[in-house]
Design a protein around this motif. Structure first.
Motif, PDB file in Angstrom:
ATOM      1  N   SER A 157       0.858  -1.180   0.000  1.00 64.62           N
ATOM      2  CA  SER A 157       0.000   0.000   0.000  1.00 64.62           C
ATOM      3  C   SER A 157       0.893   1.227   0.000  1.00 64.62           C
ATOM      4  O   SER A 157       1.843   1.313   0.774  1.00 64.62           O
ATOM      5  CB  SER A 157      -0.891   0.004   1.245  1.00 64.62           C
ATOM      6  N   LYS A 207      -3.156   0.650  -3.751  1.00 61.35           N
ATOM      7  CA  LYS A 207      -2.837  -0.717  -3.365  1.00 61.35           C
ATOM      8  C   LYS A 207      -2.319  -1.477  -4.580  1.00 61.35           C
ATOM      9  O   LYS A 207      -2.790  -1.271  -5.689  1.00 61.35           O
ATOM     10  CB  LYS A 207      -4.075  -1.424  -2.831  1.00 61.35           C
ATOM     11  N   ARG A 236      -9.879  -0.947  -1.279  1.00 66.32           N
ATOM     12  CA  ARG A 236      -9.426  -2.098  -0.501  1.00 66.32           C
ATOM     13  C   ARG A 236      -9.139  -3.308  -1.385  1.00 66.32           C
ATOM     14  O   ARG A 236      -9.771  -3.513  -2.410  1.00 66.32           O
ATOM     15  CB  ARG A 236     -10.497  -2.466   0.515  1.00 66.32           C
TER      16      ARG A 236
END
Length: 173
Positions: free
Chosen positions: A6, A36, A56
């Protein structure tokens, strides 16, 4: 070896030096947004696959990344991965069960990033490209990260060196 990284837009610090009483000032964007990246490297050739994304990381994205890698390779893959939840989810396990002819999975022990050489690649790319840098926009961050990863993808010898694997041994494999 597979792992993920990340890269935060708000900036990160690495080792710094400053005169006593004068801490270094690093400008940040104040935005809590990160880029990410999934990454997978072939240990003997230095070939590097990666896929960045906003948001995410999850099982669906992980499986899509692995499908892309499988489509770009013909050899069976021994996949060494850590214990991230999306690596061990029911959805991911079902995908692995469908891919047994091409994909064998080895799970690293909990809290063992030192066993995965790709962690050295993440560390080096962050040190060179994102630590102590200001990214006024998310696009500026993603562009910088993509440039850094493309550089590694185009220079497998650099990846082999990070893995402490001699190029001659890789060529023989």
């Amino acid at each position: 070896m597979q792992s993920q990284a990340s890269c935060p837009q708000w900036g990160t610090l690495t080792y710094t030096w400053a005169r006593r009483g004068q801490p270094p000032q690093v400008k940040t964007s104040g935005k809590r947004k990160g880029y990410k990246v999934f990454g997978l490297m072939e240990y003997f050739t230095g070939r590097f696959f990666y896929q960045g994304q906003e948001g995410r990381l999850n099982s669906t994205a992980y499986i899509a990344f692995l499908r892309r890698v499988l489509a770009q390779t013909t050899q069976p893959i021994l996949l060494i991965q850590d214990g991230a939840r999306y690596h061990t989810s029911a959805e991911t396990k079902a995908f692995f069960a469908q891919q047994t002819t091409r994909l064998q999975v080895v799970q690293l022990p909990t809290y063992s990033p030192d066993y995965n050489p790709i962690e050295k690649l993440w560390k080096k790319s962050k040190q060179q490209e994102t630590h102590l840098h200001y990214f006024p926009t998310f696009e500026a961050l993603t562009e910088k990260v993509e440039q850094a990863l493309l550089k590694f993808a185009n220079i497998p010898e650099e990846i082999l060196a990070l893995c402490s694997l001699p190029v001659e041994l890789a060529e023989a494999a």
